[in-house]
Enzyme design. Structure first.
Site, PDB file in Angstrom:
ATOM      1  N   GLU A  59       8.852  23.569  42.172  1.00 57.04           N
ATOM      2  CA  GLU A  59       7.887  24.365  41.404  1.00 57.04           C
ATOM      3  C   GLU A  59       7.220  25.423  42.272  1.00 57.04           C
ATOM      4  OE1 GLU A  59       7.105  20.025  40.001  1.00 57.04           O
ATOM      5  OE2 GLU A  59       7.984  21.024  41.733  1.00 57.04           O
ATOM      6  N   CYS A  90       1.578  20.653  42.752  1.00 61.55           N
ATOM      7  CA  CYS A  90       2.307  21.598  41.917  1.00 61.55           C
ATOM      8  C   CYS A  90       1.538  21.923  40.638  1.00 61.55           C
ATOM      9  CB  CYS A  90       3.695  21.061  41.608  1.00 61.55           C
ATOM     10  SG  CYS A  90       4.755  21.020  43.072  1.00 61.55           S
TER      11      CYS A  90
END
Length: 154
Positions: A59, A90
């Protein structure tokens, strides 16, 4: 999971990135950033071991690449498709980038930061909360992760 009209999943590309990460010996997680027009802006798989960087989650790498490509620190209106529920780090990056919609596959009961654990988007300190859609291609994402960790144990 919420229902959305005109939805097009990019989880197949995220799964491809996850498979490539697994082949490199990384935990098989993949992510894809998609523009409001439906164009793939960036895609990445985990590279924490390769880059010797604990922040090199799929991510984070995809968000960094998308921001670089667009020349902006914000990804307003963009979607993120990821094979595993994002961890707290994330999830915070997703919020900071102002991702509009998060689509993820497998739940992460141990380290997740969205539906379990820290639940980053539920905190008052969270400045932006994306729409969240879970369970997309969950069985394929779970199978990749299970096979990867089973091979590590054998």
């Amino acid at each position: 999971m919420k229902e959305q009209r005109g939805f097009r999943s990019f989880m197949d590309l995220a799964l491809d990135q996850a498979r490539a990460a697994g082949a490199r010996g990384e935990v098989p997680v993949g992510a894809v950033v998609v523009s409001p027009e439906g164009r793939v802006v960036a895609q990445a798989g985990n590279r924490t071991r390769e880059l010797c960087d604990p922040t090199a989650h799929a991510e984070i790498l995809a968000i960094r690449d998308a921001c670089r490509a667009l020349g902006s620190e914000r990804l307003v209106g963009h979607d993120l498709h990821v094979t595993l529920e994002p961890c707290p780090m994330c999830a915070a990056a997703i919020s900071a980038a102002r991702i509009a919609r998060l689509y993820y596959g497998a739940a992460d009961p141990k380290s997740g930061g969205v539906a379990v654990g820290a639940r980053v988007f539920a905190h008052a300190q969270c400045h932006h909360v994306p729409e969240v859609y879970d369970g997309i291609a969950a069985s394929q994402a779970e199978a990749l992760l299970k096979a990867f960790f089973a091979a590590k144990r054998s």
